[in-house]
Scaffold this motif. Structure first.
Motif, PDB file in Angstrom:
ATOM      1  N   ALA A   1     -10.164 -19.780  -1.199  1.00 17.13           N
ATOM      2  CA  ALA A   1      -8.828 -19.686  -1.794  1.00 17.13           C
ATOM      3  C   ALA A   1      -8.133 -18.420  -1.306  1.00 17.13           C
ATOM      4  CB  ALA A   1      -8.932 -19.680  -3.318  1.00 17.13           C
ATOM      5  N   PHE A   2      -6.812 -18.415  -1.378  1.00 15.42           N
ATOM      6  CA  PHE A   2      -6.050 -17.233  -0.976  1.00 15.42           C
ATOM      7  C   PHE A   2      -4.929 -16.992  -1.967  1.00 15.42           C
ATOM      8  CE2 PHE A   2      -4.841 -20.982   1.476  1.00 15.42           C
ATOM      9  CZ  PHE A   2      -3.480 -21.097   1.215  1.00 15.42           C
ATOM     10  N   TRP A   3      -4.454 -15.750  -1.996  1.00 14.46           N
ATOM     11  CA  TRP A   3      -3.489 -15.325  -2.993  1.00 14.46           C
ATOM     12  C   TRP A   3      -2.391 -14.465  -2.370  1.00 14.46           C
ATOM     13  CZ3 TRP A   3      -8.762 -15.290  -3.514  1.00 14.46           C
ATOM     14  CH2 TRP A   3      -9.312 -16.069  -4.549  1.00 14.46           C
ATOM     15  N   SER A   4      -1.339 -14.256  -3.137  1.00 13.83           N
ATOM     16  CA  SER A   4      -0.297 -13.317  -2.724  1.00 13.83           C
ATOM     17  C   SER A   4      -0.850 -11.904  -2.816  1.00 13.83           C
ATOM     18  CB  SER A   4       0.927 -13.448  -3.630  1.00 13.83           C
ATOM     19  OG  SER A   4       0.628 -12.962  -4.942  1.00 13.83           O
ATOM     20  N   GLY A   5      -0.188 -10.968  -2.152  1.00 15.98           N
ATOM     21  CA  GLY A   5      -0.630  -9.589  -2.234  1.00 15.98           C
ATOM     22  C   GLY A   5      -0.639  -9.070  -3.656  1.00 15.98           C
ATOM     23  N   ALA A   6       0.379  -9.462  -4.445  1.00 14.74           N
ATOM     24  CA  ALA A   6       0.463  -9.013  -5.839  1.00 14.74           C
ATOM     25  C   ALA A   6      -0.730  -9.517  -6.645  1.00 14.74           C
ATOM     26  CB  ALA A   6       1.776  -9.489  -6.453  1.00 14.74           C
ATOM     27  N   ALA A   7      -1.092 -10.795  -6.460  1.00 13.80           N
ATOM     28  CA  ALA A   7      -2.236 -11.349  -7.181  1.00 13.80           C
ATOM     29  C   ALA A   7      -3.543 -10.755  -6.660  1.00 13.80           C
ATOM     30  CB  ALA A   7      -2.264 -12.866  -7.039  1.00 13.80           C
TER      31      ALA A   7
ATOM     32  N   ASP B   1       1.800  -6.038   1.133  1.00 20.04           N
ATOM     33  CA  ASP B   1       3.104  -6.347   0.559  1.00 20.04           C
ATOM     34  C   ASP B   1       2.885  -7.320  -0.596  1.00 20.04           C
ATOM     35  OD1 ASP B   1       6.240  -6.358   1.241  1.00 20.04           O
ATOM     36  OD2 ASP B   1       5.649  -8.362   0.573  1.00 20.04           O
ATOM     37  N   PRO B   2       3.708  -7.278  -1.631  1.00 20.59           N
ATOM     38  CA  PRO B   2       3.525  -8.213  -2.745  1.00 20.59           C
ATOM     39  C   PRO B   2       3.505  -9.680  -2.317  1.00 20.59           C
ATOM     40  CG  PRO B   2       5.080  -6.504  -3.354  1.00 20.59           C
ATOM     41  CD  PRO B   2       4.806  -6.329  -1.888  1.00 20.59           C
TER      42      PRO B   2
ATOM     43  N   LEU C   1      -7.080  -8.893  -8.344  1.00 26.27           N
ATOM     44  CA  LEU C   1      -8.416  -9.415  -8.074  1.00 26.27           C
ATOM     45  C   LEU C   1      -9.317  -8.403  -7.368  1.00 26.27           C
ATOM     46  CD1 LEU C   1      -7.425 -12.991  -6.827  1.00 26.27           C
ATOM     47  CD2 LEU C   1      -8.423 -12.385  -9.041  1.00 26.27           C
ATOM     48  N   GLY C   2      -8.735  -7.276  -6.967  1.00 22.57           N
ATOM     49  CA  GLY C   2      -9.528  -6.268  -6.278  1.00 22.57           C
ATOM     50  C   GLY C   2      -9.681  -6.504  -4.796  1.00 22.57           C
ATOM     51  N   LEU C   3      -8.938  -7.456  -4.254  1.00 18.78           N
ATOM     52  CA  LEU C   3      -9.009  -7.720  -2.813  1.00 18.78           C
ATOM     53  C   LEU C   3      -8.238  -6.667  -2.020  1.00 18.78           C
ATOM     54  CD1 LEU C   3      -8.526 -11.588  -2.901  1.00 18.78           C
ATOM     55  CD2 LEU C   3     -10.591 -10.386  -2.176  1.00 18.78           C
ATOM     56  N   VAL C   4      -7.235  -6.055  -2.639  1.00 15.87           N
ATOM     57  CA  VAL C   4      -6.494  -4.950  -2.032  1.00 15.87           C
ATOM     58  C   VAL C   4      -6.437  -3.813  -3.041  1.00 15.87           C
ATOM     59  CG1 VAL C   4      -5.123  -6.566  -0.649  1.00 15.87           C
ATOM     60  CG2 VAL C   4      -4.195  -5.701  -2.804  1.00 15.87           C
ATOM     61  N   ASP C   5      -6.066  -2.630  -2.551  1.00 15.24           N
ATOM     62  CA  ASP C   5      -6.079  -1.439  -3.406  1.00 15.24           C
ATOM     63  C   ASP C   5      -4.719  -1.061  -3.959  1.00 15.24           C
ATOM     64  OD1 ASP C   5      -8.955  -0.516  -3.073  1.00 15.24           O
ATOM     65  OD2 ASP C   5      -8.319  -0.681  -0.987  1.00 15.24           O
ATOM     66  N   ARG C   6      -3.685  -1.427  -3.225  1.00 21.69           N
ATOM     67  CA  ARG C   6      -2.339  -1.092  -3.690  1.00 21.69           C
ATOM     68  C   ARG C   6      -1.323  -1.943  -2.954  1.00 21.69           C
ATOM     69  NH1 ARG C   6      -0.754   4.934  -1.785  1.00 21.69           N
ATOM     70  NH2 ARG C   6       1.312   4.150  -2.343  1.00 21.69           N
ATOM     71  N   LEU C   7      -0.100  -1.937  -3.480  1.00 20.72           N
ATOM     72  CA  LEU C   7       1.007  -2.624  -2.834  1.00 20.72           C
ATOM     73  C   LEU C   7       1.891  -1.587  -2.168  1.00 20.72           C
ATOM     74  CD1 LEU C   7       1.973  -5.161  -5.665  1.00 20.72           C
ATOM     75  CD2 LEU C   7       0.407  -5.502  -3.743  1.00 20.72           C
ATOM     76  N   GLY C   8       2.410  -1.939  -1.002  1.00 24.15           N
ATOM     77  CA  GLY C   8       3.260  -0.995  -0.302  1.00 24.15           C
ATOM     78  C   GLY C   8       3.399  -1.344   1.164  1.00 24.15           C
ATOM     79  N   ASP C   9       3.879  -0.367   1.938  1.00 22.50           N
ATOM     80  CA  ASP C   9       4.053  -0.556   3.380  1.00 22.50           C
ATOM     81  C   ASP C   9       3.573   0.684   4.110  1.00 22.50           C
ATOM     82  OD1 ASP C   9       6.582   1.254   4.154  1.00 22.50           O
ATOM     83  OD2 ASP C   9       6.935   0.363   2.186  1.00 22.50           O
ATOM     84  N   LEU C  10       3.452   0.578   5.413  1.00 17.68           N
ATOM     85  CA  LEU C  10       2.885   1.636   6.234  1.00 17.68           C
ATOM     86  C   LEU C  10       3.666   2.944   6.115  1.00 17.68           C
ATOM     87  CD1 LEU C  10       1.028   2.715   8.513  1.00 17.68           C
ATOM     88  CD2 LEU C  10       2.618   1.680  10.142  1.00 17.68           C
TER      89      LEU C  10
END
Length: 261
Positions: free
Chosen positions: A185-191, A98-99, A195-204
């Motif tokens: 350090a940690f970031w929001s889903g959007a950030a 999620d963002p 950074l390449g820590l997640v592949d996309r924004l969304g929900d199940l």
């Protein structure tokens, strides 16, 4: 579509708290990957971290089942996938957040209390007998020693390096070269997406319907253990059990609190 929910601090179980351990999730993972007709397994991750060993064991089990069954894995971050929670999420072929999710915290932390001055003021004498000069290092009722702290930090560095190597292996070229990437350090889903820590924004639900059609059926296979069964499984004395439960609850609460949750 089998869905396994991994919710809670990792390795910090108790009868009144949800937690994530290898023993607790193994059956659900095995069942999910063995479900007839399953083309993908979805993991819902909501964890601030905890035990690095339990995190790695779960990560390895997910990867092994994925290879054995030739089934893909997608991880969906709810409130937080941090530290060990992110290590588990990295077992997936795709991470969706999620963002406003909190992602990252690739580091190692140890915490405790020092009671040596408190018991001195109370007139309490600490009696500790050990065989081996390092057996009682970092005892909370004795003054902290610099060499003991350095020994702990050396261990933390080793664990941290393993964590970094795992993330690099799983995320590959998608990772950015942000200077704080592996600092804890940690970031929001959007950030985290940038950074390449997640592949996309969304929900199940939305993601699975886009991938497998509007009629996809999401089936939860997370085992449900009754409160009575969990309570009856404790073998400690009542007083000791309650004291340990209180301490563990504070530790878990502190983990969630780091991320404002």
């Amino acid at each position: 579509m089998p869905v396994v929910r991994l919710h809670g601090a990792i390795g910090m179980g108790g009868p009144l708290r949800q937690s994530v351990t290898m023993a607790g999730v193994a059956a659900a993972l095995d069942k999910a990957f063995s479900m007839p007709g399953a083309k993908e397994v979805a993991l819902i991750v909501n964890s601030p971290g905890g035990s690095p060993v339990q995190s790695h064991l779960i990560h390895q089990r997910i990867r092994a089942l994925s290879r054995e069954k030739e089934i893909g894995v997608a991880a969906f971050v709810e409130d937080v996938a941090a530290s060990g929670g992110y290590m588990i999420a990295c077992a997936a072929d795709e991470i969706v957040a999620d963002p406003s999710s909190i992602v990252g915290s690739i580091g190692v932390v140890s915490a405790g209390f020092g009671f040596d001055r408190a018991i001195e003021r109370l007139g309490i004498e600490r009696r500790l007998y050990a065989s081996g000069r390092n057996k009682a290092i970092l005892d909370p009722f004795q003054p902290e020693k610099a060499e003991d702290v350095e020994r702990l930090k050396e261990l933390q560095r080793e664990v941290h390096e393993h964590f970094i190597a795992l993330v690099k292996e799983r995320r590959g070229a998608a990772l950015s070269d942000h200077p704080d990437m592996f600092t804890g350090a940690f970031w929001s889903g959007a950030a985290a997406l940038g950074l390449g820590l997640v592949d996309r924004l969304g929900d199940l639900r939305t993601t699975m319907r886009e991938r497998w059609g509007d009629k996809v059926e999401l089936k939860s296979v997370t085992p449900k253990t009754s409160l009575l069964k969990r309570l009856s499984g404790r073998s400690e004395g009542v007083g000791v059990g309650l004291a340990e439960e209180a301490i563990a609850a504070l530790e878990a609460r502190a983990l969630w609190g780091r991320f404002g949750l």
